[in-house]
Design an enzyme around this catalytic site. Structure first.
Site, short mmCIF file in Angstrom:
data_model
loop_
_atom_site.label_atom_id
_atom_site.label_comp_id
_atom_site.label_asym_id
_atom_site.label_seq_id
_atom_site.Cartn_x
_atom_site.Cartn_y
_atom_site.Cartn_z
N GLY A 46 -11.03 25.78 142.94
CA GLY A 46 -11.83 27.00 142.83
C GLY A 46 -11.58 27.67 141.50
N GLN A 51 -11.48 34.30 135.11
CA GLN A 51 -10.43 33.38 134.64
C GLN A 51 -10.79 32.73 133.31
OE1 GLN A 51 -10.02 31.39 138.74
NE2 GLN A 51 -7.96 31.23 137.84
N CYS A 95 -2.78 28.98 141.70
CA CYS A 95 -3.90 29.54 140.93
C CYS A 95 -3.90 28.90 139.55
CB CYS A 95 -3.71 31.05 140.81
SG CYS A 95 -5.01 31.86 139.87
N LEU A 96 -5.07 28.55 139.05
CA LEU A 96 -5.14 27.92 137.72
C LEU A 96 -4.69 28.89 136.62
CD1 LEU A 96 -8.48 25.89 137.98
CD2 LEU A 96 -6.13 25.03 138.12
N HIS A 137 -9.37 33.83 148.01
CA HIS A 137 -8.59 33.89 146.77
C HIS A 137 -9.51 34.16 145.57
CE1 HIS A 137 -5.40 32.09 143.97
NE2 HIS A 137 -6.49 32.08 143.22
N GLU A 138 -10.67 33.49 145.54
CA GLU A 138 -11.60 33.63 144.40
C GLU A 138 -12.27 35.01 144.41
OE1 GLU A 138 -11.14 31.57 142.17
OE2 GLU A 138 -10.19 30.01 143.38
N HIS A 141 -10.13 37.51 142.83
CA HIS A 141 -10.17 37.49 141.37
C HIS A 141 -11.24 38.46 140.84
CE1 HIS A 141 -7.43 34.51 139.78
NE2 HIS A 141 -7.81 33.59 140.65
NI NI Z 1 -6.85 31.81 141.19
#
Ligand code: NI
Length: 173
Positions: A46, A51, A95-96, A137-138, A141
């Site tokens: 995701g 991000q 998380c990326l 989670h997204e 963000h």
């Molecule tokens: Ni994330």
């Protein structure tokens, strides 16, 4: 399609509340393509627009779990949770923007989400399992919230310090 640079926590852009998308323009469709490319390249399941420094309410996901599963990319504009289950689930989350750090987070096990698709059509679907975890989670963000916010202050500080160090190393390289 371009693989974009993923911002690493801590970064003020990851803490902003993103703006709603009024009209899905070709530019936004290109942005969604870039986000999918960036997510698959990472690799991740995701990615949210902030991000990559785009403060718009747009997320992409692909949580197909079987190793040889067909890609199942989903693009969600203006996603919002309209219902969540009382039942909660604890899962390891990453998380990326916080590479190689994982921690257990408790969230509703199922959610119903409303969004607009690439053609601007309203959609609504119930997510469970990994998809439910990822979509929550997204969406976080888009509101400037990261999974480390659910941890104890001590754990959060530890991870944040590691990320500051990682960014310093990357800047030097
Ligand atoms: Ni994330």
């Amino acid at each position: 399609m371009t693989v974009r640079n993923i911002l690493i926590h801590p970064d003020p852009r990851l803490r902003k509340c993103c703006e709603r998308v009024d009209e899905i323009t070709p530019e936004l469709r290109n942005l969604a393509d870039d986000m999918l490319q960036t997510m698959y390249d990472a690799p991740g399941i995701g990615l949210a627009a902030p991000q990559i420094g785009e403060l718009r309410r747009l997320i992409v996901m692909d949580c197909a779990e079987e190793p040889n599963a067909q890609p199942s990319p989903v693009v969600l504009f203006n996603p919002e949770t309209v219902w969540n289950s009382e039942e909660v689930e604890t899962r390891d989350e990453g998380c990326l923007s916080i590479p190689e750090q994982f921690a257990e987070v408790q969230r509703p096990a199922e959610v119903r989400v409303r969004w607009e698709d690439l053609d601007g059509r309203p959609r609504e679907e119930k997510f469970d399992g990994l998809w439910a975890r990822c979509v929550q989670h997204e969406i976080d963000h888009l509101n400037g919230r990261l999974f480390v916010d659910y941890l104890t202050p001590l754990k959060r500080q530890m991870i944040t310090r590691k990320m500051v160090k990682l960014k310093r190393e990357r800047a030097r390289a």
